[in-house]
Write a protein that holds these residues in place. Structure first.
Motif: not given
Length: 188
Positions: A141-160
């Motif tokens: 779900v989109d909410s499980q991934i956050t766009k980082a300021d550096d252009g990368g992405f942060v995935l929730q641990e459960e999704l990872s």
């Protein structure tokens, strides 16, 4: 070195799906896999829309798929299914274009309501292309991934964790079903 191809039906260059693909690519690379990206939105639109089977770009894309040991099919979910651009490319694969390939579906959507889109929308098409080894896949779900300021992405641990488990099963299936090309040291 085992080869995986990621067929991405992502029409949006800044989609959160890219976070999933970066994670999976990194995991496979750490296991000694060669990973090739095949973003179908980068193929010539006219070739896709007009079903130009003999287009040099389509022929090369199909050769890339044919040369792979395993395939990842990734797409955002729009209107309860994968993207139209992905469908237009899948229509241009040869009839037995996925025969002997292990497939890992990776989908992302705005709501968990589309969780079954892999099973009801994608798997019948993959079966028509002679895919017989389709892993369970991951729906995010989109909410499980956050766009980082550096252009990368942060995935929730459960999704990872789910992605890591799915990649592990995918790699093990590739060893079982294509043992001549995937060495055991390339397995999690």
């Amino acid at each position: 070195m085992p080869k995986a191809v990621i067929i991405s039906g992502n029409p949006n260059a800044v989609s959160r799906l890219n976070g999933i693909l970066e994670h999976v690519t990194g995991t496979l690379a750490s296991l000694g896999w060669s990973v090739t990206q095949l973003p179908v939105a980068n193929l010539p639109a006219e070739d896709l829309i007009l079903a130009r089977w003999d287009s040099p770009a389509i022929v090369e894309a199909n050769r890339t798929v044919a040369d792979a040991d395993a395939i990842i099919i990734a797409s955002p979910v729009y209107k309860a299914s994968y993207t139209g651009v992905l469908k237009t490319y899948l229509d241009l694969l040869p009839q037995k274009g996925l025969e002997g390939k292990v497939i890992l579906p990776l989908f992302i959507g705005g709501t968990i309501a589309h969780l079954l889109s892999i099973d009801y929308a994608l798997k019948p098409v993959l079966s028509a292309l002679y895919a017989r080894h389709i892993e369970a896949g991951v729906f995010a779900v989109d909410s499980q991934i956050t766009k980082a300021d550096d252009g990368g992405f942060v995935l929730q641990e459960e999704l990872s964790n789910r992605l890591d488990a799915a990649v592990g099963a995918f790699v093990q299936a590739a060893v079982l079903f294509t043992p001549q090309t995937v060495p055991e040291e390339a397995v999690i």
